[in-house]
Each structure stands twice: as C-alpha cells, then as structure tokens.
Design an enzyme around this catalytic site. Structure first.
Site, PDB file in Angstrom:
ATOM      1  N   ARG A  62       0.796  -1.215   0.000  1.00 24.09           N
ATOM      2  CA  ARG A  62       0.000   0.000   0.000  1.00 24.09           C
ATOM      3  C   ARG A  62       0.841   1.284   0.000  1.00 24.09           C
ATOM      4  O   ARG A  62       0.594   2.198  -0.788  1.00 24.09           O
ATOM      5  CB  ARG A  62      -0.926   0.036   1.224  1.00 24.09           C
ATOM      6  CG  ARG A  62      -2.206  -0.739   1.054  1.00 24.09           C
ATOM      7  CD  ARG A  62      -2.616  -1.336   2.360  1.00 24.09           C
ATOM      8  NE  ARG A  62      -1.645  -2.372   2.689  1.00 24.09           N
ATOM      9  CZ  ARG A  62      -1.747  -3.640   2.263  1.00 24.09           C
ATOM     10  NH1 ARG A  62      -2.783  -4.005   1.570  1.00 24.09           N
ATOM     11  NH2 ARG A  62      -0.805  -4.540   2.531  1.00 24.09           N
ATOM     12  N   THR A  63       1.788   1.364   0.902  1.00 20.33           N
ATOM     13  CA  THR A  63       2.474   2.647   1.081  1.00 20.33           C
ATOM     14  C   THR A  63       3.267   3.009  -0.173  1.00 20.33           C
ATOM     15  O   THR A  63       3.174   4.130  -0.689  1.00 20.33           O
ATOM     16  CB  THR A  63       3.388   2.592   2.310  1.00 20.33           C
ATOM     17  OG1 THR A  63       2.653   2.046   3.399  1.00 20.33           O
ATOM     18  CG2 THR A  63       3.886   3.976   2.679  1.00 20.33           C
ATOM     19  N   LYS A  92      26.225  -3.095  -0.807  1.00 21.09           N
ATOM     20  CA  LYS A  92      27.686  -2.900  -0.892  1.00 21.09           C
ATOM     21  C   LYS A  92      28.190  -2.005   0.235  1.00 21.09           C
ATOM     22  O   LYS A  92      29.335  -1.583   0.222  1.00 21.09           O
ATOM     23  CB  LYS A  92      28.030  -2.288  -2.262  1.00 21.09           C
ATOM     24  CG  LYS A  92      27.717  -3.226  -3.423  1.00 21.09           C
ATOM     25  CD  LYS A  92      27.987  -2.565  -4.758  1.00 21.09           C
ATOM     26  CE  LYS A  92      26.703  -2.108  -5.410  1.00 21.09           C
ATOM     27  NZ  LYS A  92      26.903  -1.415  -6.681  1.00 21.09           N
ATOM     28  N   ARG A 115      11.171   3.801   3.655  1.00 14.90           N
ATOM     29  CA  ARG A 115      10.830   2.850   4.730  1.00 14.90           C
ATOM     30  C   ARG A 115      12.099   2.110   5.104  1.00 14.90           C
ATOM     31  O   ARG A 115      12.850   1.674   4.227  1.00 14.90           O
ATOM     32  CB  ARG A 115       9.763   1.860   4.262  1.00 14.90           C
ATOM     33  CG  ARG A 115       9.510   0.739   5.263  1.00 14.90           C
ATOM     34  CD  ARG A 115       8.338  -0.131   4.855  1.00 14.90           C
ATOM     35  NE  ARG A 115       7.085   0.571   5.051  1.00 14.90           N
ATOM     36  CZ  ARG A 115       5.883   0.000   4.892  1.00 14.90           C
ATOM     37  NH1 ARG A 115       5.796  -1.275   4.557  1.00 14.90           N
ATOM     38  NH2 ARG A 115       4.788   0.700   5.074  1.00 14.90           N
ATOM     39  N   HIS A 146       4.704   5.445  11.635  1.00 15.45           N
ATOM     40  CA  HIS A 146       4.269   5.422  10.231  1.00 15.45           C
ATOM     41  C   HIS A 146       3.299   6.601  10.099  1.00 15.45           C
ATOM     42  O   HIS A 146       2.081   6.420  10.030  1.00 15.45           O
ATOM     43  CB  HIS A 146       3.596   4.079   9.952  1.00 15.45           C
ATOM     44  CG  HIS A 146       3.370   3.771   8.504  1.00 15.45           C
ATOM     45  ND1 HIS A 146       3.516   4.695   7.490  1.00 15.45           N
ATOM     46  CD2 HIS A 146       3.001   2.605   7.897  1.00 15.45           C
ATOM     47  CE1 HIS A 146       3.240   4.106   6.334  1.00 15.45           C
ATOM     48  NE2 HIS A 146       2.932   2.846   6.553  1.00 15.45           N
TER      49      HIS A 146
HETATM   50  N1   CP Z   1      -0.344  -0.167   5.810  1.00 20.07           N
HETATM   51  C1   CP Z   1       0.856  -0.379   5.258  1.00 20.07           C
HETATM   52  O1   CP Z   1       1.870   0.227   5.627  1.00 20.07           O
HETATM   53  O2   CP Z   1       0.843  -1.329   4.280  1.00 20.07           O
HETATM   54  P1   CP Z   1       2.106  -1.780   3.434  1.00 20.07           P
HETATM   55  O3   CP Z   1       3.068  -2.454   4.393  1.00 20.07           O
HETATM   56  O4   CP Z   1       1.574  -2.724   2.394  1.00 20.07           O
HETATM   57  O5   CP Z   1       2.737  -0.551   2.845  1.00 20.07           O
END
Ligand code: CP
Length: 325
Positions: A62-63, A92, A115, A146
């Site tokens: 999703r993100t 590396k 991320r 998040h």
């Molecule tokens: N909700 C969320 O962060 O989903 P993903 O891990 O699929 O990005």
C-alpha cells in the site's frame, strides 16, 4: 555543507497540529473529488528535477504503490527501489546518508519516501536531506512510527464518522511492534475528549512512551485483554496483525503470542459492535479479521486503502509547494 533550514520532512505524527491536519484533509477532499470525477488536477509545482523517489528497505504494497500512484497522478516522475536492502547499493555498504545525497541529485526538487527496518534510520536520512534541501517522508521506521498511515487512518475516521473528537477508539492487536497504532494514538491525542482502549495480550502492549504522551496531552486511555467488552462501546475499532517479522523465534513459538486465540474479529465480534461503529485495519491482515466480515457495514479498511491515495496526493502536493515557500 551548510544546513538548509526548514526542509519539510515528515518523520513523526508528533510534528502536526490540528490546523495542519485540517488543511491536509481539505486538500485530500479536493484530490478525492478530482480523482472520482476524472477531472484534471491543476497543481502548479516545482519544475526541473521534481521526481518522487520511493526507497523501501522493507516490503510494502500500500504505502509504496499509493505514493507512486499519487506522484503519477500529480504528474511527477518516480524513482523506485522496492527492495533497497537487496537491490540498492546498501548491499555494498552504502550509508543511508550517501543514498539520500545520491537520489537528491536526481530529485532535487522532489521528495524521498523511505521505509527502513531500523528506528533512527529516517533521522539520518532527514539530516542528509536537510543538507541538500530534499524532504524525507517516513514510510515506516522499524517499530517507531508510520505518520502518513496515521494521517490516512484519521482522515478515514473523519470521513466515516464526521468527527475526530469525542470518540471511543479501540486499538488492538500487536501494539508492541506495530508502528501504525503508535502514530494513530499520537494523532488522536490532538483532539478533545477522545478515549483510547488498547486491547492486547500483556506481552503485546503499546510502549510506555505512547502512554506517557497520552497522559501528557490529557487523553484518557485504558489497557485490557478483554476484546469483547471493549468492542461494545467503540466508535472506531482499529485492528492490527501480529508483526511476525519483528518478533524473534522464541517469541513466535509461544502459544500465548498467537492473536488467533482470542483476538479475531469475526461475525460474533462484529455483532458486538454498534451498527454505526467502524472497523479499520492498516493492512496487510493475516487471520485477525475474518474475510467473512468484509461486507459488513462496519468494515471500512478498503475505503481506508483508497483514502491513502488521496491523502498522499495531498501530502506530496503540499510538501512540494512548501519547499518553494
Ligand atoms: N499499511 C501499510 O503500511 O501497508 P504496506 O506495508 O503494504 O505498505
């Protein structure tokens, strides 16, 4: 190199106030209307190297895809490495700072969505981003936060219930490792008269830092293992999966850590909820929400997914405008 002041990084839910969230949600409504009506979006933006880079050292559906779709719909190019831990030069030994300096040369007028599995990595990325004037967006940092998920969760609450105040919000599941619950709890604390009930096994309780934050901001909360009682009075039920990838093998082997034992939202659990309460989940899910409840009136998690696109369009739009101010 001299630090460039006021680069608008997004690192934590704590950096937002209600005015900023109100502006963001207004812009989100604008984006949602335009997209649903298939209308052009007139968004004056920075010229030149205005790409949005998605740099993910952990898996995501999703993100990453919603940020990339958001960038595309806004007419911004995308640079993407979906498994940066294996497919970027991190393998590396390249540092996060050098990665940011490098991508910044391709996206100097854009943003980097990152991320990382380690808490603190985003701060290093932001420090490097500040040196070159490129905003960093935290797309999830280890067990930390998040923040943009918290924003889309809050936006969904507002859209579905018409308010972000005076709500009984039940947040349940794996709260010790789940970062989305942490960001949402922080955002809920901005609004008056919210009450948060954390539902989890004792070993999966939310961190003391979040409890302190709620106490400091005057937000009432309680902790319980009793899901059914908590569901009865909830306006919002926010459920999360066991973060298997963040628990060690010994923890995973414990019978007690299995959410399936007591913490599955199924038909019986849904019937405990009020008809006008809503059920949210950041997704992905495992078995902690039964697919049999997907079509109940309370289940809003796929609306939440769609809202994520509009929130991230609004965020990118505001971020790139702010970088010009
Ligand atoms: N909700 C969320 O962060 O989903 P993903 O891990 O699929 O990005």
């Amino acid at each position: 190199m001299a630090e460039i002041e006021q680069v608008p990084h997004i690192l934590s839910a704590k950096q937002f106030d209600t005015d900023q969230l109100g502006d963001l949600f207004e812009r989100t409504d604008f984006m949602a209307d335009k997209m649903r009506n298939s209308e052009p979006i007139d968004c004056p933006r920075r010229l030149g190297r205005n790409a949005v880079a998605t740099v993910f050292y952990e898996p995501s559906t999703r993100t990453r895809l919603s940020f990339e779709a958001a960038a595309q719909y806004l007419g911004l190019p995308i640079l993407s490495t979906e498994n940066a831990g294996e497919f970027s030069s991190a393998v590396k030994g390249e540092s996060v700072e050098d990665t940011v300096h490098t991508i910044g040369r391709y996206a100097a007028n854009g943003a980097i969505v990152m991320r990382h599995k380690e808490e603190g990595a985003l701060e290093h990325a932001a420090a490097a981003g500040s040196e070159i004037g490129v905003p960093i967006i935290n797309a999830g940092d280890g067990e930390g936060e998040h923040p943009t998920q918290g924003q889309l969760d809050l936006y969904t609450i507002k859209k579905e219930l018409g308010t972000t105040e005076g709500l009984n919000v039940v947040i349940g599941g794996d709260l010790v490792k789940g970062r989305t619950a942490r960001s949402l709890a922080i955002l809920l604390s901005l609004y008056k008269d919210n009450h948060v009930t954390f539902v989890s096994l004792p070993e999966l309780r939310i961190g003391d830092d979040i409890k302190h934050h709620l106490a400091e901001t005057g937000t009432s909360y309680e902790e319980t293992e009793d899901m059914y009682t908590a569901l009865k009075d909830a306006d919002v039920v926010y459920w999360t999966r066991l973060q298997l990838e963040r628990h060690d093998d010994e923890e995973k082997g414990k019978e007690g850590i299995c959410l399936e034992r007591n913490y599955v939202i199924d038909q019986a659990a849904i019937q405990t909820m009020e008809d006008d309460a809503i059920l949210l989940h950041p997704l992905p899910r495992n078995n902690e929400i039964s697919r049999s409840v997907d079509h109940t009136r309370q289940a809003k998690y796929f609306n939440q997914v769609e809202n994520g696109l509009y929130v991230r369009m609004a965020l990118l739009d505001k971020l790139l405008r702010a970088a010009d101010e």
